[in-house]
Scaffold this motif. Structure first.
Motif, mmCIF file in Angstrom:
data_model
loop_
_atom_site.group_PDB
_atom_site.id
_atom_site.type_symbol
_atom_site.label_atom_id
_atom_site.label_comp_id
_atom_site.label_asym_id
_atom_site.label_seq_id
_atom_site.Cartn_x
_atom_site.Cartn_y
_atom_site.Cartn_z
ATOM 1 N N SER A 9 0.823 -1.257 0.000
ATOM 2 C CA SER A 9 0.033 0.124 0.039
ATOM 3 C C SER A 9 0.811 1.240 0.068
ATOM 4 C CB SER A 9 -1.059 0.022 1.455
ATOM 5 O OG SER A 9 -1.693 1.069 1.148
ATOM 6 N N LYS A 13 1.064 4.229 -2.815
ATOM 7 C CA LYS A 13 1.002 5.706 -2.526
ATOM 8 C C LYS A 13 2.101 6.437 -3.012
ATOM 9 C CE LYS A 13 -2.056 4.851 1.674
ATOM 10 N NZ LYS A 13 -2.112 5.045 2.911
ATOM 11 N N ILE A 163 -7.727 14.010 -6.149
ATOM 12 C CA ILE A 163 -7.057 12.734 -5.665
ATOM 13 C C ILE A 163 -7.618 12.594 -4.311
ATOM 14 C CG2 ILE A 163 -4.845 12.014 -4.723
ATOM 15 C CD1 ILE A 163 -3.621 13.505 -7.186
ATOM 16 N N TYR A 167 -9.337 9.155 -3.552
ATOM 17 C CA TYR A 167 -8.635 8.310 -2.396
ATOM 18 C C TYR A 167 -9.628 7.920 -1.202
ATOM 19 C CZ TYR A 167 -5.385 6.575 1.050
ATOM 20 O OH TYR A 167 -4.797 5.938 1.975
ATOM 21 N N SER A 168 -10.356 8.954 -0.879
ATOM 22 C CA SER A 168 -11.450 8.992 0.193
ATOM 23 C C SER A 168 -12.451 7.806 -0.227
ATOM 24 C CB SER A 168 -12.078 10.248 0.393
ATOM 25 O OG SER A 168 -11.156 11.099 0.914
ATOM 26 N N PHE A 170 -12.217 5.747 -2.750
ATOM 27 C CA PHE A 170 -11.340 4.425 -2.832
ATOM 28 C C PHE A 170 -11.271 3.564 -1.488
ATOM 29 C CE2 PHE A 170 -7.227 1.935 -2.547
ATOM 30 C CZ PHE A 170 -7.542 0.954 -3.409
ATOM 31 N N SER A 171 -10.869 4.551 -0.324
ATOM 32 C CA SER A 171 -10.824 3.836 1.032
ATOM 33 C C SER A 171 -12.021 3.481 1.553
ATOM 34 C CB SER A 171 -9.964 4.825 1.912
ATOM 35 O OG SER A 171 -8.804 5.492 1.552
#
Length: 400
Positions: A9, A13, A163, A167-168, A170-171
């Protein structure tokens, strides 16, 4: 040594950060290069204007030349420009915002301040005649250049916001999938253990009823031993998930027949009146891992049993060879799957029943496609008619 999930991970990133930084630097470089080229063009226009003034100053046809200059050069200038004499006394200006109601004397002060700002960005272009300084031309950047200067920063800000949102999201999706996997694993564990445990409980009751019949007791004992072996097999199956299994040349018919026989003997105890049949060439062989392939067949049977609500249920397996592959179809007469849900049944955590559809088919898909390099999909399904699952496996090299 295998890389941990956390390290993977972090690497992802870091890679995304490097890519983002590269894009940002590339955008800034390209935009700055474009700005520099536009500034050079505007400087050339100012120099051409200055040259025209010099030429006009050195000829007797000053008025005619200046009219041509005004119409063909000055009128096309779209950036701030102030023309002064040698002592910085303002002669004319263009593209300078005026202030309504401001006295002329005070506006001249504003123009003087503007000259300071313009000269800080660009050196003035001089107009000379016979070695004598006549005039100065102060100029600034056009609105296009000013916008281009800020454009990459706005682009980076929007990209950064994108992004963060991505990303939020995706999380959130990742956490949701992990939750579904845990729920699905719990359901699948119960699903796997349910049949042998229910069977053992049934055999235990039969033992109590037939404890004086020695022959019956021995038969029941054999069946209980079979269920205990099955529990041990289930433990081994779960231990194989995540590791690469060994594949051997084996008959899919034989494996499916073994699973079918196991279920047929236990269907009465499960309260199901379902006929499970199998047909096809017993000699066909494929690259198989028996324990994992049995798991797939069991999942298909269990899901079919859950879907069957008819008094006379049917589950039928067919095995055929086609184009160097072995094709297996599992057909049931259950309540079917909605057309837009055919792919969802393989998604971890998806469930429409009290049992099953949680992780079983997701694991089955991984076993067939990742471990056996085959395919599994819903070939056909109709509401209240039934479903057909299809499995495609690589045929063994020894197949004739």
């Amino acid at each position: 040594m295998k890389m941990s999930g956390k390290a993977t991970s972090m690497n992802i990133k870091l890679t995304l950060l490097i890519i983002g930084a590269t894009i940002a630097i590339g955008t800034l470089y390209y935009t700055q290069n474009l700005v520099n080229r536009l500034q050079e063009r505007e400087k050339e226009i100012v120099q051409l204007y200055a040259s025209s003034l010099e030429s006009a100053a050195n000829t007797e046809t000053f008025n005619t030349d200046f009219t041509f200059t005004f119409q063909n050069i000055i009128q096309k200038i779209d950036f701030p420009l102030i023309l002064t004499d040698a002592e910085d006394q303002i002669i004319s200006y263009k593209n300078i915002d005026t202030i309504p109601g401001l006295p002329h004397e005070k506006f001249l002060i504003v123009l003087k301040e503007k000259i300071k700002k313009l000269s800080a960005n660009h050196l003035p272009i001089t107009v000379e005649s016979k070695g004598k300084l006549l005039q100065k031309i102060y100029y600034g950047d056009s609105s296009i250049i000013q916008r281009l200067r800020y454009y990459p920063f706005l682009q980076i800000i929007f990209a950064f916001l994108f992004i963060i949102i991505a990303y939020s999201s995706f999380s959130y999706i990742k956490k949701s999938e992990q939750s579904n996997i845990w729920v699905g694993m719990s359901k699948e564990t119960a699903h796997q253990l349910g049949t042998p445990i229910s069977s053992l409980m049934g055999w235990n009751e039969m033992l109590k009823m037939n404890y004086n019949n020695q022959d019956k007791v021995l038969d029941i004992s054999d069946e209980m031993a079979s269920d205990l072996k099955r529990l041990n097999k289930i433990t081994k199956r779960f231990s194989k998930i995540g590791s690469k299994p060994e594949l051997y040349d084996d008959s899919p018919h034989k494996v499916i027949e073994h699973v079918v026989n196991y279920f047929q003997r236990r269907l009465p105890q499960l309260g199901k009146n379902v006929l499970i049949t199998i047909e096809g060439n017993k000699e066909l062989k494929a690259k198989l891992n028996n324990e994992l392939f049995e798991w797939v067949i069991e999942n298909l049977i269990k899901n079919a049993l859950d879907a069957i609500e008819n008094k006379e249920g049917k589950i039928h397996f067919t095995i055929n060879a086609r184009h160097k592959n072995i094709e297996i179809e599992a057909v049931d007469n259950g309540k079917g799957i909605e057309p837009n849900r055919k792919k969802d049944v393989f998604r971890p955590g998806y469930s429409t029943k009290r049992r099953g559809w949680g992780l079983g088919l997701s694991l089955s898909k991984r076993i067939i496609e990742d471990y056996h390099k085959g395919k599994i999909f819903v070939k056909h399904s109709a509401i209240n008619e039934g479903t057909t699952f299809k499995i495609i496996l690589r045929a063994s090299e020894k197949i004739t």
